[in-house]
Design a protein around this motif. Sequence first.
Motif, mmCIF file in Angstrom:
data_model
loop_
_atom_site.group_PDB
_atom_site.id
_atom_site.type_symbol
_atom_site.label_atom_id
_atom_site.label_comp_id
_atom_site.label_asym_id
_atom_site.label_seq_id
_atom_site.Cartn_x
_atom_site.Cartn_y
_atom_site.Cartn_z
ATOM 1 N N ALA A 348 -1.746 -22.335 50.195
ATOM 2 C CA ALA A 348 -3.095 -22.844 50.456
ATOM 3 C C ALA A 348 -4.123 -22.076 49.625
ATOM 4 C CB ALA A 348 -3.409 -22.730 51.951
ATOM 5 N N PHE A 349 -3.972 -20.750 49.564
ATOM 6 C CA PHE A 349 -4.931 -19.959 48.786
ATOM 7 C C PHE A 349 -4.809 -20.275 47.289
ATOM 8 C CE2 PHE A 349 -5.939 -17.198 52.394
ATOM 9 C CZ PHE A 349 -7.274 -16.968 52.134
ATOM 10 N N ALA A 350 -3.565 -20.472 46.816
ATOM 11 C CA ALA A 350 -3.379 -20.797 45.400
ATOM 12 C C ALA A 350 -4.051 -22.127 45.082
ATOM 13 C CB ALA A 350 -1.887 -20.848 45.062
ATOM 14 N N VAL A 351 -3.916 -23.093 46.000
ATOM 15 C CA VAL A 351 -4.574 -24.385 45.802
ATOM 16 C C VAL A 351 -6.090 -24.208 45.786
ATOM 17 C CG1 VAL A 351 -5.084 -26.549 46.974
ATOM 18 C CG2 VAL A 351 -2.726 -25.835 46.684
ATOM 19 N N VAL A 352 -6.585 -23.304 46.658
ATOM 20 C CA VAL A 352 -8.021 -23.073 46.706
ATOM 21 C C VAL A 352 -8.512 -22.485 45.372
ATOM 22 C CG1 VAL A 352 -9.800 -21.609 47.726
ATOM 23 C CG2 VAL A 352 -8.252 -22.894 49.186
ATOM 24 N N GLY A 371 -8.691 -35.570 45.001
ATOM 25 C CA GLY A 371 -7.431 -36.291 44.896
ATOM 26 C C GLY A 371 -7.463 -37.366 43.827
ATOM 27 N N SER A 372 -8.699 -37.879 43.517
ATOM 28 C CA SER A 372 -8.774 -38.963 42.539
ATOM 29 C C SER A 372 -8.640 -38.435 41.118
ATOM 30 C CB SER A 372 -10.096 -39.709 42.709
ATOM 31 O OG SER A 372 -11.169 -38.842 42.432
ATOM 32 N N TYR A 373 -9.175 -37.223 40.834
ATOM 33 C CA TYR A 373 -9.053 -36.748 39.455
ATOM 34 C C TYR A 373 -7.989 -35.671 39.283
ATOM 35 C CZ TYR A 373 -12.654 -33.390 41.123
ATOM 36 O OH TYR A 373 -13.366 -32.468 41.836
ATOM 37 N N ALA A 374 -7.458 -35.125 40.391
ATOM 38 C CA ALA A 374 -6.344 -34.179 40.278
ATOM 39 C C ALA A 374 -5.336 -34.501 41.368
ATOM 40 C CB ALA A 374 -6.836 -32.739 40.408
ATOM 41 N N PRO A 375 -4.632 -35.620 41.224
ATOM 42 C CA PRO A 375 -3.771 -36.108 42.327
ATOM 43 C C PRO A 375 -2.687 -35.104 42.725
ATOM 44 C CG PRO A 375 -3.409 -37.371 40.303
ATOM 45 C CD PRO A 375 -4.618 -36.535 40.067
ATOM 46 N N ALA A 376 -2.094 -34.411 41.738
ATOM 47 C CA ALA A 376 -1.014 -33.485 42.084
ATOM 48 C C ALA A 376 -1.550 -32.359 42.958
ATOM 49 C CB ALA A 376 -0.396 -32.923 40.808
ATOM 50 N N LEU A 377 -2.693 -31.815 42.544
ATOM 51 C CA LEU A 377 -3.292 -30.721 43.315
ATOM 52 C C LEU A 377 -3.684 -31.201 44.709
ATOM 53 C CD1 LEU A 377 -4.065 -27.761 42.923
ATOM 54 C CD2 LEU A 377 -6.368 -28.516 42.340
ATOM 55 N N GLY A 378 -4.238 -32.407 44.768
ATOM 56 C CA GLY A 378 -4.634 -32.958 46.056
ATOM 57 C C GLY A 378 -3.437 -33.124 46.975
ATOM 58 N N VAL A 383 0.026 -30.908 51.448
ATOM 59 C CA VAL A 383 1.273 -30.298 51.917
ATOM 60 C C VAL A 383 0.979 -28.992 52.655
ATOM 61 C CG1 VAL A 383 3.355 -29.093 51.134
ATOM 62 C CG2 VAL A 383 2.789 -31.339 50.205
ATOM 63 N N PHE A 384 0.191 -28.107 52.016
ATOM 64 C CA PHE A 384 -0.031 -26.790 52.623
ATOM 65 C C PHE A 384 -0.887 -26.886 53.887
ATOM 66 C CE2 PHE A 384 0.749 -25.471 48.114
ATOM 67 C CZ PHE A 384 1.978 -24.891 48.381
ATOM 68 N N PHE A 385 -1.928 -27.706 53.841
ATOM 69 C CA PHE A 385 -2.806 -27.766 55.009
ATOM 70 C C PHE A 385 -2.103 -28.434 56.189
ATOM 71 C CE2 PHE A 385 -6.033 -26.630 51.948
ATOM 72 C CZ PHE A 385 -6.857 -25.801 52.697
ATOM 73 N N PHE A 386 -1.326 -29.487 55.921
ATOM 74 C CA PHE A 386 -0.605 -30.114 57.029
ATOM 75 C C PHE A 386 0.491 -29.188 57.550
ATOM 76 C CE2 PHE A 386 -2.051 -34.503 55.591
ATOM 77 C CZ PHE A 386 -2.946 -34.588 56.632
ATOM 78 N N SER A 387 1.069 -28.384 56.643
ATOM 79 C CA SER A 387 2.085 -27.436 57.097
ATOM 80 C C SER A 387 1.444 -26.384 58.003
ATOM 81 C CB SER A 387 2.752 -26.770 55.894
ATOM 82 O OG SER A 387 3.696 -25.830 56.341
ATOM 83 N N LEU A 465 2.869 -22.069 38.760
ATOM 84 C CA LEU A 465 4.184 -21.597 39.202
ATOM 85 C C LEU A 465 4.110 -21.088 40.646
ATOM 86 C CD1 LEU A 465 7.090 -20.971 38.392
ATOM 87 C CD2 LEU A 465 6.322 -18.752 37.554
ATOM 88 N N ALA A 466 3.033 -20.351 40.965
ATOM 89 C CA ALA A 466 2.870 -19.840 42.335
ATOM 90 C C ALA A 466 2.776 -21.000 43.321
ATOM 91 C CB ALA A 466 1.629 -18.958 42.425
ATOM 92 N N ILE A 467 1.963 -22.014 42.962
ATOM 93 C CA ILE A 467 1.819 -23.176 43.858
ATOM 94 C C ILE A 467 3.158 -23.886 44.019
ATOM 95 C CG2 ILE A 467 0.675 -25.390 44.193
ATOM 96 C CD1 ILE A 467 -1.688 -24.369 42.667
ATOM 97 N N GLY A 468 3.855 -24.063 42.884
ATOM 98 C CA GLY A 468 5.127 -24.790 42.919
ATOM 99 C C GLY A 468 6.162 -24.088 43.790
ATOM 100 N N LEU A 469 6.282 -22.764 43.592
ATOM 101 C CA LEU A 469 7.267 -22.014 44.377
ATOM 102 C C LEU A 469 6.962 -22.096 45.864
ATOM 103 C CD1 LEU A 469 7.764 -18.775 42.234
ATOM 104 C CD2 LEU A 469 9.414 -20.601 42.631
ATOM 105 N N SER A 470 5.682 -21.891 46.228
ATOM 106 C CA SER A 470 5.331 -21.943 47.658
ATOM 107 C C SER A 470 5.618 -23.326 48.215
ATOM 108 C CB SER A 470 3.852 -21.618 47.868
ATOM 109 O OG SER A 470 3.433 -20.599 47.026
ATOM 110 N N ALA A 471 5.229 -24.369 47.457
ATOM 111 C CA ALA A 471 5.434 -25.732 47.942
ATOM 112 C C ALA A 471 6.919 -26.008 48.137
ATOM 113 C CB ALA A 471 4.836 -26.735 46.959
#
Lengths: 497, 180
Positions: A348-352, A371-378, A383-387, A465-471
Motif C-alpha cells: 500500500a505504501f509503495a502504491v502511495v 485508474g483511468s490513466y494508470a490502470p495497473a497502479l489503480g 488489491v492492497f487496500f481490499f487486502s 519491483l517492490a509493488i510487484g513482489l508485495s502484490a
Amino acid sequence: MAPDIDYLALAPEITLAVTAVVVLLLDLFLPRRQKYWTAIVAVLGVSFAALPLIALAVSDVGDRAMLGGSFVVDDFALVLKGLFVIAGYLVLLMSVGYVESDRYYQGEYYFLLLMSILGSMVLASSRDLITLFIAVELVSQPMYLLAGWRKGDLRSNEASLKYFLLGVLASALLLYGMSFVYGLTGELTFAGIAAEGAGKAGEPAFIMAILFIIAGFGFKVSAVPFHFWAPDTYEGAPTPVAAYLSVSSKAAGFVALLVVLYSAFPDASGVWGPAVWILAALSMTLANLTALRQTNIVRLLAYSSVAQAGFMLVPFAAAATTDAVGLGEAFAATVTYIVIYAFMNLGAFAVVIAGARKTGTGDIEGWGGLGSYAPALGALAAVFFFSLAGIPPLAGWIAKLVMFGAAMGAGSPWMIALAVIAAINAVIALVYYARVVKTIWMDPVPATAPEEEVRTASVAGSLGLAIGLSAAVVVVAGFFPSLVTFFSDATKVLAGG
Amino acid sequence: MTELVLFFIFGALALVGGLTVVAARNPVHSAMGLMLTLFSLAVFYVVQAAHFVAAVQVIVYAGAVMTLFLFVIMLIGVDKAENLSETIRLQRPLVVLVGLTVVVVGVFVAVGGRFAWITGVVGAGPEVNGTAEAIGDDLFTTWLLPFEATSLLLIIASAGALALAFFRPRRREGKEEGAP
C-alpha cells in the motif's frame, strides 16, 4: 575466558553490520554523481544477509543458544528475521527512486536504514532484558533521525521531534518496568524471570512492572492510547521511512512484546491479558473512527496501521484465558497477522509513493481517475487496500480469519465481546479502504491534476519491483494460506504450544 | 564505622551541592554545585566497593557532562539577571504538596517497614564484585553482543546528527542540479 560465539548464528547480523559500515565509508569516498552505489551495496548486503538465514533454517543442529542464553536462534527467530530481511529489502527498493529524486544524504540514509534492520534482527533473537532493550533502541534510533530526513520541510522536522520525544519517553517507561522486574527477580534472562516470577504474579510491583513494559512497547507498536506520534510522523517523514515505521518498526515492537509476555511472564497472563484487551479494543475502535475522516492518504494509512495493530493484539488478549495449546494458537495467530500485514501494508505504501508521484498530491481527492490513466497502479491499489480490509481471496482475509479463530477459540465471554468489537471494526475499516479505491476508479480526474506526461510517466523500476513482489505475496498467500501458516506454526516453539 | 562517617560528610556535601544548584543566582555557581553533588556520589560508590562506577561517575558526569554544561552556559552567555517570574499558577503550593508526599512516603517505608516488595530484596542479592576487572570480564563475555550493539548506537548518533545538521552551500547545489 573467551565468550562462546556461534559465528554462523550471528552471520546475518554480522553481514548487515559490515554492509552498513561499508556503505558509510563508500559515501565518504564516492563523488556525488555516483552515490547511487551506496543503494546498490545496501540492497546486495541485505540480500546476502538472507543466505546464512537459509543455511541456519536447513541445518539440523536445532536451536542455537549462546552468550549464556541471551541470544537464541530458534525457529521463531529465523521466521521473524526472514520477515525483517524481506521487509527491509522492499523498503530499500522503495527508497532508491525516492531518495534520489530529492536531494537527500543517500549514504547516511542507507546506513541508518541498515542499522535499523540489524536492530530488528538482533531483537528476534534476544532472550534477556539488556539485549532486548539495546535491540529496540537500535531499531528506533535510526528512525528518529530518518523521520526528519526531509530537512527543508517543517512537517518532517515536526515528525522527527515528535517521534523522538515520545519514543524516548516510551524507552524510559520500558526501562523503568524492566528495572522493577530485575529488582524483584534478580534475573535478566527471560527463562530466569519466568522461573523466579512464577509466584509473584499478584505482587503490586510486579503488576506495575508488566504494565510499564506493555506501555513502553505500546508506543513502539503505536497502539491507542500511545499512538499520538504515528499520524504526524508518518505524514512528515519520507514515505519509504513511513512504510518502514508502519511495518518493520511495528513488527519489531510486536516481536518484543511476544517474546517478553510469552516467555518471561507466562504465569502472569492474568495481568497482561486484560491490559492488552483494553489496548486492542481502543486501538481498533478509535483509530478506525478517526481514519474515516482523513483526507490525506498517508494519514489514512497511519490510522489504518494503528487499527491493524489493534487486530494484531486481539490474540494476545485471548492467550490469557486459554491453556497451553490455545496459547500456541494465539501466538501463531499474531505472527500470521504480522507477516501478512507486512506485505500488504508495504505494498500500500509503495502504491502511495508511485501514486503521489503521478498525481502530485497526497490528498485522496486529487487521486480521482488514477485508474483511468494508470490502470495497473489503480488495480494494484485496489488489491492492497481490499487486502487490508480483509476481503477474500486476498491474504488479509486469512489474517483476519486466524485472528477471529484465536479469539473465538478462547471461548470466554470477554473474548467473544472482543471478537464482536473486531468484527464491527472490520466493517468500519472497509468503508474508508473502499473509499480510496472508489476515488481511484470512479471519480473524474480533478482539474488540479498534473499534465499528461507526469501522469503517464512510468514508475521507477525498483519501486515497481517492490509493488510487484508485495502484490504477488498478497495474492498467492490468499489462495494458499498454508504458505504463511507453515512459518507461523514453526514459531510456536516460543509459546511452548 | 568509616562508612558511616564518610556517609555523613559526603551526604552533607551532596545536599549543599544540590541546594546550591537551586539557590545560586549565577548559573556557573549552580553548575559548580552540581559538580560537588556528583563528586560526593562518586565517594559513595567507592565506599560501596563499586570502583568502576565511581571512576565512570567522575570521568563522565563530573568531567565530561559538567564541562559540557559550563560550555553551554558560557557560550550562550546566560544573562545573570534571568527573568525568574513564575508563569505556572499555584506552583509553590504544589511543590510543597509533592515534596511533603515524598517525605511522608519515605518515612512510611523506612519506619513502618511496609512495602516489603520495595525493601525486601536489599541484602538478599548475590555478592557483587565492582572492580573494573570483574566488569570487563562480564562485559566482554556475557554481554558482548549488547556491548557491540551499543557501539553501533554511537555511530548512528554521530553519523545521523552530522547528516541532519549539515547543509551543503546553496550555490554548489544549484550547479549540481543542472547536471543529469
